[in-house]
Design a protein around this motif. Structure first.
Motif: not given
Length: 183
Positions: A9, A16, A76-77, A79, A84
């Protein structure tokens, strides 16, 4: 058992990371934030005589460190329906590591157990499917052991803590890791 959480992130202490903390609760683990490292995008030199040129950034040092861990947690978020950019940049550079004979990269990564923590705010169970599949394909190609994936729902700071299903899944994986650690 050496464990490292690798955060992709651009924001520390986001959803996350909170979900990853649940997965790793009561364990001794290292935290590596990709945002703390300069990792340049890959320049594909697979077919250039001599192969990949040395890149003066932080990637080589980080990847050498990560090869010493038994368990890696990729955090990771979601995206734009993928990982990401920081995480993608990092994984893209694996092409370089695969060709570095001094690393034995693929062989060492095959001995590493991996978990993935993903959080998104717009129907993440459905919309993270391309990202889940991407990680599955990456680990399959590398011959890595994918032990589990936790997908959480969270948009505003702290939202993921209200996602009971994600918290339960993280707790289940945490119990497994704690047993492995002899706790």
């Amino acid at each position: 058992m050496k464990v490292c959480a690798l955060y992709g992130s651009s924001r520390k202490r986001g959803n996350s990371e909170l979900l990853a903390e649940k997965l790793l609760e009561h364990l001794d683990y290292a935290k590596r934030y990709l945002s703390d490292f300069q990792i340049d995008p890959i320049v594909d030199q697979r077919h250039v005589p001599g192969g990949f040129a040395d890149v003066q950034d932080d990637y080589s040092g980080l990847i050498r460190e990560l090869l010493d861990y038994d368990i890696l947690v990729f955090v990771t978020p979601v995206y734009w329906y993928g990982m990401s950019g920081r995480m993608k940049n990092f994984v893209d550079r694996w092409s370089q590591s695969l060709r570095d004979k001094s690393l034995s990269f693929k062989e060492k990564m095959q001995k590493t157990q991996s978990y993935v923590v993903i959080v998104g705010g717009d129907d993440p169970q459905r919309k993270s499917k391309p990202l889940v599949e991407q990680f599955e394909f990456i680990f399959d190609f590398m011959g890595m052991q994918l032990e589990g994936i936790v997908v959480g729902d969270g948009n505003e700071p702290g939202d993921v803590l209200n996602d009971q299903a994600a918290m339960q899944t993280a707790a289940k994986f945490n119990a497994k890791l704690r047993r492995m650690a002899g706790m």
